[in-house]
Write a protein that holds these residues in place. Structure first.
Motif, PDB file in Angstrom:
ATOM      1  N   PHE A 115      36.164  58.628  12.747  1.00  0.00           N
ATOM      2  CA  PHE A 115      37.286  57.692  12.844  1.00  0.00           C
ATOM      3  C   PHE A 115      37.786  57.273  11.463  1.00  0.00           C
ATOM      4  CE2 PHE A 115      35.763  56.628  17.275  1.00  0.00           C
ATOM      5  CZ  PHE A 115      36.794  57.315  17.883  1.00  0.00           C
ATOM      6  N   ALA A 116      36.900  57.194  10.485  1.00  0.00           N
ATOM      7  CA  ALA A 116      37.324  56.875   9.121  1.00  0.00           C
ATOM      8  C   ALA A 116      38.182  58.001   8.555  1.00  0.00           C
ATOM      9  CB  ALA A 116      36.115  56.629   8.234  1.00  0.00           C
ATOM     10  N   ILE A 117      37.788  59.242   8.790  1.00  0.00           N
ATOM     11  CA  ILE A 117      38.581  60.386   8.322  1.00  0.00           C
ATOM     12  C   ILE A 117      39.937  60.408   9.009  1.00  0.00           C
ATOM     13  CG2 ILE A 117      38.715  62.914   8.355  1.00  0.00           C
ATOM     14  CD1 ILE A 117      35.641  62.899   7.938  1.00  0.00           C
ATOM     15  N   LEU A 118      39.953  60.179  10.321  1.00  0.00           N
ATOM     16  CA  LEU A 118      41.222  60.140  11.045  1.00  0.00           C
ATOM     17  C   LEU A 118      42.125  59.017  10.542  1.00  0.00           C
ATOM     18  CD1 LEU A 118      40.193  60.794  14.749  1.00  0.00           C
ATOM     19  CD2 LEU A 118      41.759  62.141  13.379  1.00  0.00           C
ATOM     20  N   LEU A 119      41.558  57.836  10.364  1.00  0.00           N
ATOM     21  CA  LEU A 119      42.354  56.705   9.897  1.00  0.00           C
ATOM     22  C   LEU A 119      42.878  56.940   8.489  1.00  0.00           C
ATOM     23  CD1 LEU A 119      43.435  53.932  10.654  1.00  0.00           C
ATOM     24  CD2 LEU A 119      41.347  52.946   9.717  1.00  0.00           C
ATOM     25  N   PHE A 120      42.027  57.473   7.613  1.00  0.00           N
ATOM     26  CA  PHE A 120      42.473  57.799   6.260  1.00  0.00           C
ATOM     27  C   PHE A 120      43.635  58.792   6.300  1.00  0.00           C
ATOM     28  CE2 PHE A 120      42.110  61.075   2.932  1.00  0.00           C
ATOM     29  CZ  PHE A 120      42.534  60.327   1.854  1.00  0.00           C
ATOM     30  N   SER A 121      43.503  59.841   7.106  1.00  0.00           N
ATOM     31  CA  SER A 121      44.555  60.857   7.203  1.00  0.00           C
ATOM     32  C   SER A 121      45.855  60.268   7.740  1.00  0.00           C
ATOM     33  CB  SER A 121      44.099  62.000   8.106  1.00  0.00           C
ATOM     34  OG  SER A 121      42.932  62.574   7.625  1.00  0.00           O
ATOM     35  N   LEU A 122      45.751  59.485   8.804  1.00  0.00           N
ATOM     36  CA  LEU A 122      46.956  58.922   9.411  1.00  0.00           C
ATOM     37  C   LEU A 122      47.641  57.908   8.507  1.00  0.00           C
ATOM     38  CD1 LEU A 122      45.745  58.528  13.088  1.00  0.00           C
ATOM     39  CD2 LEU A 122      47.373  60.190  12.199  1.00  0.00           C
TER      40      LEU A 122
END
Length: 108
Positions: A10-17
């Protein structure tokens, strides 16, 4: 172990978004697609916070618990001080905190 992986995902997804939003979407005219994108970012933010709090509860030591929970609620802490005039600064600070939380999670 699974909570750690879920939190990192979720951290990777949030960073990307958030990076995509700051680099591309915020410069475009507001449409239904941008509203849908912002809603999706909000949902991922919610999952990041929930997974971070759960991971913080089950982290191995007291210091790790505190650090993970602080990282999990950091968007709210940053949002408390954010102003419209310094929105770019606080957005990049939030992205930086997310990256730090990923790195810290990989280390422990």
């Amino acid at each position: 172990m699974y909570l750690k992986i879920i939190f990192i995902i979720f951290a990777i997804l949030l960073f990307s978004l958030l990076s995509i939003y700051k680099l591309f979407v915020s410069k475009q005219k507001r449409t239904e697609k941008t509203a849908l994108f912002v809603t999706f970012v909000g949902a991922i933010l919610l999952l990041y916070v929930l997974s971070g709090v759960l991971y913080g509860i089950f982290a191995p030591t007291l210091i790790n618990k505190a650090v993970i929970v602080i990282f999990a609620v950091s968007p709210f802490i940053i949002g408390k001080f954010a102003t419209y005039e310094k929105e770019n600064y606080y957005s990049f600070l939030q992205i930086f905190c997310i990256v730090l939380s990923m790195i810290y999670s990989f280390i422990i």
